[in-house]
Design an enzyme around this catalytic site. Structure first.
Site, PDB file in Angstrom:
ATOM      1  N   LYS A 117       0.837  -1.215   0.000  1.00 61.83           N
ATOM      2  CA  LYS A 117       0.000   0.000   0.000  1.00 61.83           C
ATOM      3  C   LYS A 117       0.870   1.264   0.000  1.00 61.83           C
ATOM      4  O   LYS A 117       0.634   2.183  -0.773  1.00 61.83           O
ATOM      5  CB  LYS A 117      -0.923   0.021   1.246  1.00 61.83           C
ATOM      6  CG  LYS A 117      -1.867  -1.164   1.322  1.00 61.83           C
ATOM      7  CD  LYS A 117      -2.765  -1.080   2.541  1.00 61.83           C
ATOM      8  CE  LYS A 117      -2.037  -1.174   3.868  1.00 61.83           C
ATOM      9  NZ  LYS A 117      -1.346  -2.462   4.094  1.00 61.83           N
ATOM     10  N   ARG A 140      11.399  -1.761  10.946  1.00 64.03           N
ATOM     11  CA  ARG A 140      10.313  -1.233  11.784  1.00 64.03           C
ATOM     12  C   ARG A 140      10.077  -2.172  12.959  1.00 64.03           C
ATOM     13  O   ARG A 140      10.046  -3.386  12.780  1.00 64.03           O
ATOM     14  CB  ARG A 140       9.033  -1.160  10.943  1.00 64.03           C
ATOM     15  CG  ARG A 140       8.547   0.232  10.693  1.00 64.03           C
ATOM     16  CD  ARG A 140       7.485   0.289   9.642  1.00 64.03           C
ATOM     17  NE  ARG A 140       6.213  -0.289  10.036  1.00 64.03           N
ATOM     18  CZ  ARG A 140       5.122  -0.253   9.291  1.00 64.03           C
ATOM     19  NH1 ARG A 140       5.143   0.339   8.112  1.00 64.03           N
ATOM     20  NH2 ARG A 140       3.994  -0.803   9.698  1.00 64.03           N
ATOM     21  N   ARG A 178      -0.878  -7.956  13.616  1.00 70.43           N
ATOM     22  CA  ARG A 178      -1.347  -7.002  12.596  1.00 70.43           C
ATOM     23  C   ARG A 178      -2.168  -7.718  11.526  1.00 70.43           C
ATOM     24  O   ARG A 178      -3.184  -7.203  11.070  1.00 70.43           O
ATOM     25  CB  ARG A 178      -0.144  -6.296  11.962  1.00 70.43           C
ATOM     26  CG  ARG A 178       0.514  -5.312  12.923  1.00 70.43           C
ATOM     27  CD  ARG A 178       1.902  -4.909  12.480  1.00 70.43           C
ATOM     28  NE  ARG A 178       1.936  -4.343  11.157  1.00 70.43           N
ATOM     29  CZ  ARG A 178       2.996  -4.379  10.352  1.00 70.43           C
ATOM     30  NH1 ARG A 178       4.111  -4.955  10.751  1.00 70.43           N
ATOM     31  NH2 ARG A 178       2.939  -3.839   9.170  1.00 70.43           N
TER      32      ARG A 178
HETATM   33  P1  AP5 Z   1       4.823  -1.587   1.839  1.00 67.59           P
HETATM   34  O1  AP5 Z   1       4.522  -0.754   0.642  1.00 67.59           O
HETATM   35  O2  AP5 Z   1       5.540  -0.939   2.969  1.00 67.59           O
HETATM   36  O3  AP5 Z   1       3.524  -2.344   2.343  1.00 67.59           O
HETATM   37  P2  AP5 Z   1       2.251  -1.816   3.127  1.00 67.59           P
HETATM   38  O4  AP5 Z   1       1.069  -2.485   2.550  1.00 67.59           O
HETATM   39  O5  AP5 Z   1       2.255  -0.311   3.152  1.00 67.59           O
HETATM   40  O6  AP5 Z   1       2.567  -2.427   4.537  1.00 67.59           O
HETATM   41  P3  AP5 Z   1       2.448  -1.822   6.006  1.00 67.59           P
HETATM   42  O7  AP5 Z   1       3.083  -2.842   6.896  1.00 67.59           O
HETATM   43  O8  AP5 Z   1       3.039  -0.431   6.083  1.00 67.59           O
HETATM   44  O9  AP5 Z   1       0.971  -1.745   6.201  1.00 67.59           O
HETATM   45  P4  AP5 Z   1       0.282  -1.782   7.541  1.00 67.59           P
HETATM   46  O10 AP5 Z   1      -1.104  -1.584   7.066  1.00 67.59           O
HETATM   47  O11 AP5 Z   1       0.490  -2.952   8.394  1.00 67.59           O
HETATM   48  O12 AP5 Z   1       1.035  -0.621   8.369  1.00 67.59           O
HETATM   49  P5  AP5 Z   1       0.664   0.902   8.638  1.00 67.59           P
HETATM   50  O13 AP5 Z   1       1.906   1.686   8.579  1.00 67.59           O
HETATM   51  O14 AP5 Z   1      -0.496   1.344   7.827  1.00 67.59           O
HETATM   52  O15 AP5 Z   1       5.665  -2.850   1.313  1.00 67.59           O
HETATM   53  C1  AP5 Z   1       6.162  -3.813   2.220  1.00 67.59           C
HETATM   54  C2  AP5 Z   1       7.566  -4.262   1.765  1.00 67.59           C
HETATM   55  O16 AP5 Z   1       7.476  -4.928   0.516  1.00 67.59           O
HETATM   56  C3  AP5 Z   1       8.552  -3.114   1.547  1.00 67.59           C
HETATM   57  O17 AP5 Z   1       9.814  -3.555   1.933  1.00 67.59           O
HETATM   58  C4  AP5 Z   1       8.505  -2.855   0.041  1.00 67.59           C
HETATM   59  O18 AP5 Z   1       9.730  -2.332  -0.438  1.00 67.59           O
HETATM   60  C5  AP5 Z   1       8.241  -4.250  -0.482  1.00 67.59           C
HETATM   61  N1  AP5 Z   1       7.402  -4.255  -1.675  1.00 67.59           N
HETATM   62  C6  AP5 Z   1       6.285  -3.504  -1.898  1.00 67.59           C
HETATM   63  N2  AP5 Z   1       5.755  -3.800  -3.096  1.00 67.59           N
HETATM   64  C7  AP5 Z   1       6.537  -4.780  -3.623  1.00 67.59           C
HETATM   65  C8  AP5 Z   1       6.491  -5.519  -4.840  1.00 67.59           C
HETATM   66  N3  AP5 Z   1       5.526  -5.315  -5.751  1.00 67.59           N
HETATM   67  N4  AP5 Z   1       7.433  -6.471  -5.059  1.00 67.59           N
HETATM   68  C9  AP5 Z   1       8.417  -6.684  -4.142  1.00 67.59           C
HETATM   69  N5  AP5 Z   1       8.524  -6.007  -2.968  1.00 67.59           N
HETATM   70  C10 AP5 Z   1       7.595  -5.069  -2.726  1.00 67.59           C
HETATM   71  O19 AP5 Z   1       0.139   0.828  10.165  1.00 67.59           O
HETATM   72  C11 AP5 Z   1       1.011   0.561  11.227  1.00 67.59           C
HETATM   73  C12 AP5 Z   1       0.237   0.604  12.542  1.00 67.59           C
HETATM   74  O20 AP5 Z   1      -0.349   1.930  12.734  1.00 67.59           O
HETATM   75  C13 AP5 Z   1      -0.955  -0.348  12.624  1.00 67.59           C
HETATM   76  O21 AP5 Z   1      -0.575  -1.640  13.032  1.00 67.59           O
HETATM   77  C14 AP5 Z   1      -1.845   0.366  13.654  1.00 67.59           C
HETATM   78  O22 AP5 Z   1      -1.359   0.158  14.961  1.00 67.59           O
HETATM   79  C15 AP5 Z   1      -1.654   1.833  13.320  1.00 67.59           C
HETATM   80  N6  AP5 Z   1      -2.637   2.330  12.347  1.00 67.59           N
HETATM   81  C16 AP5 Z   1      -2.352   2.815  11.111  1.00 67.59           C
HETATM   82  N7  AP5 Z   1      -3.483   3.188  10.486  1.00 67.59           N
HETATM   83  C17 AP5 Z   1      -4.505   2.940  11.338  1.00 67.59           C
HETATM   84  C18 AP5 Z   1      -5.916   3.091  11.255  1.00 67.59           C
HETATM   85  N8  AP5 Z   1      -6.498   3.591  10.151  1.00 67.59           N
HETATM   86  N9  AP5 Z   1      -6.666   2.718  12.307  1.00 67.59           N
HETATM   87  C19 AP5 Z   1      -6.099   2.213  13.430  1.00 67.59           C
HETATM   88  N10 AP5 Z   1      -4.757   2.028  13.574  1.00 67.59           N
HETATM   89  C20 AP5 Z   1      -3.971   2.392  12.530  1.00 67.59           C
END
Ligand code: AP5
Length: 225
Positions: free
Chosen positions: A13, A160, A171
């Site tokens: 994402k 992270r 998660r």
């Molecule tokens: P990446 O693009 O970082 O993936 P992502 O889907 O963004 O993963 P996240 O772990 O950031 O999502 P998340 O939803 O768990 O965390 P968030 O920060 O929102 O890609 C992942 C890896 O793969 C990277 O190394 C990238 O380089 C690689 N990659 C990507 N695409 C690729 C491809 N096509 N091929 C190969 N490699 C690839 O949330 C964190 C925390 O914040 C949550 O746990 C929660 O506690 C809190 N939080 C955030 N938003 C909310 C909300 N709305 N409500 C409540 N709590 C929230």
């Protein structure tokens, strides 16, 4: 264009939201980054959410919605935005609709990045994140500069804390329980687009942009949002 991205932790994402936002000239709003920056800066918000993030649980809806509401009324969101990590619960999805309705606009599309859990776990294990600007790397697919430095800002790139294996499991469980119902919510409204996220990120981005352009040409939503 008002877009939200949905998918498992590690689905890509953040990666796709950054590419799409740059291509479309829209702000990329990532609630996870907002929370992590607040923790790093030791603000009041950071102290409220630090333990929640460390456990891999969700920040309460009320707090998250208030932050997003405040962000979406800023001038740079007037022509749209790419939301990454929000909404994550049905209550957040409904709140987003109501925030947008207050401004007389609507969500254009929800994009679901489809990826297997196995692949998501492998990506999270290899992910590295810049301590300063939040840019994301992967040790194999997209490594940082030599010395683990960020290509964008030159600061150190680290793993992270919530990418630890036990936190990843929490998660993913929270995603299955609280976020998956949003797929049906957007599907019913005819604004869900699914993209195969298990391909190189350039291919995923190209597909995503093509699908959004097709949707704009072919209709399916009353409002360009
Ligand atoms: P990446 O693009 O970082 O993936 P992502 O889907 O963004 O993963 P996240 O772990 O950031 O999502 P998340 O939803 O768990 O965390 P968030 O920060 O929102 O890609 C992942 C890896 O793969 C990277 O190394 C990238 O380089 C690689 N990659 C990507 N695409 C690729 C491809 N096509 N091929 C190969 N490699 C690839 O949330 C964190 C925390 O914040 C949550 O746990 C929660 O506690 C809190 N939080 C955030 N938003 C909310 C909300 N709305 N409500 C409540 N709590 C929230």
């Amino acid at each position: 264009m008002r877009i939200v991205l949905l998918g498992l932790p590690g689905a890509g994402k953040g990666t796709q939201a950054a590419l799409l936002a740059a291509t479309a000239g829209l702000p990329h709003i990532a609630t996870g980054t907002i929370f992590r920056m607040a923790v790093a800066a030791e603000t009041a918000l950071g102290s409220q959410v630090r333990l929640i993030l460390e456990r891999g649980a969700l920040v309460p809806d009320q707090l998250t919605i208030a932050i997003v509401r405040e962000r979406l009324v800023q001038a740079d969101c007037r022509n749209g935005f790419v939301l990454d990590g929000f909404p994550r619960t049905l209550a957040q999805g409904e709140a987003l609709d109501s925030i947008l309705a207050d401004s007389g606009v609507a969500l254009y599309r929800a994009v679901y990045l489809e990826i297997s859990e196995e692949r998501a776990v492998a990506r999270l294990a290899g992910r590295r994140t810049c301590t300063h600007c939040g840019a994301t790397y992967h040790v194999q697919a997209d490594p940082p500069e030599r010395g683990n430095l960020c290509r964008r800002c030159g600061h150190p790139v680290v793993q992270r804390a919530d990418d630890a294996e036990d936190v990843q499991r929490s998660r993913i469980a929270a995603y299955r329980r609280d976020t998956v119902p949003l797929l049906g919510y957007y599907q019913q409204r005819g604004i869900l687009l699914s993209v195969d996220g298990d391909r190189p990120s350039g291919e995923v981005a190209a597909d995503l942009i093509r699908l959004l352009a097709d949707a704009a040409g072919g209709g399916g939503a009353d409002d360009r949002g």
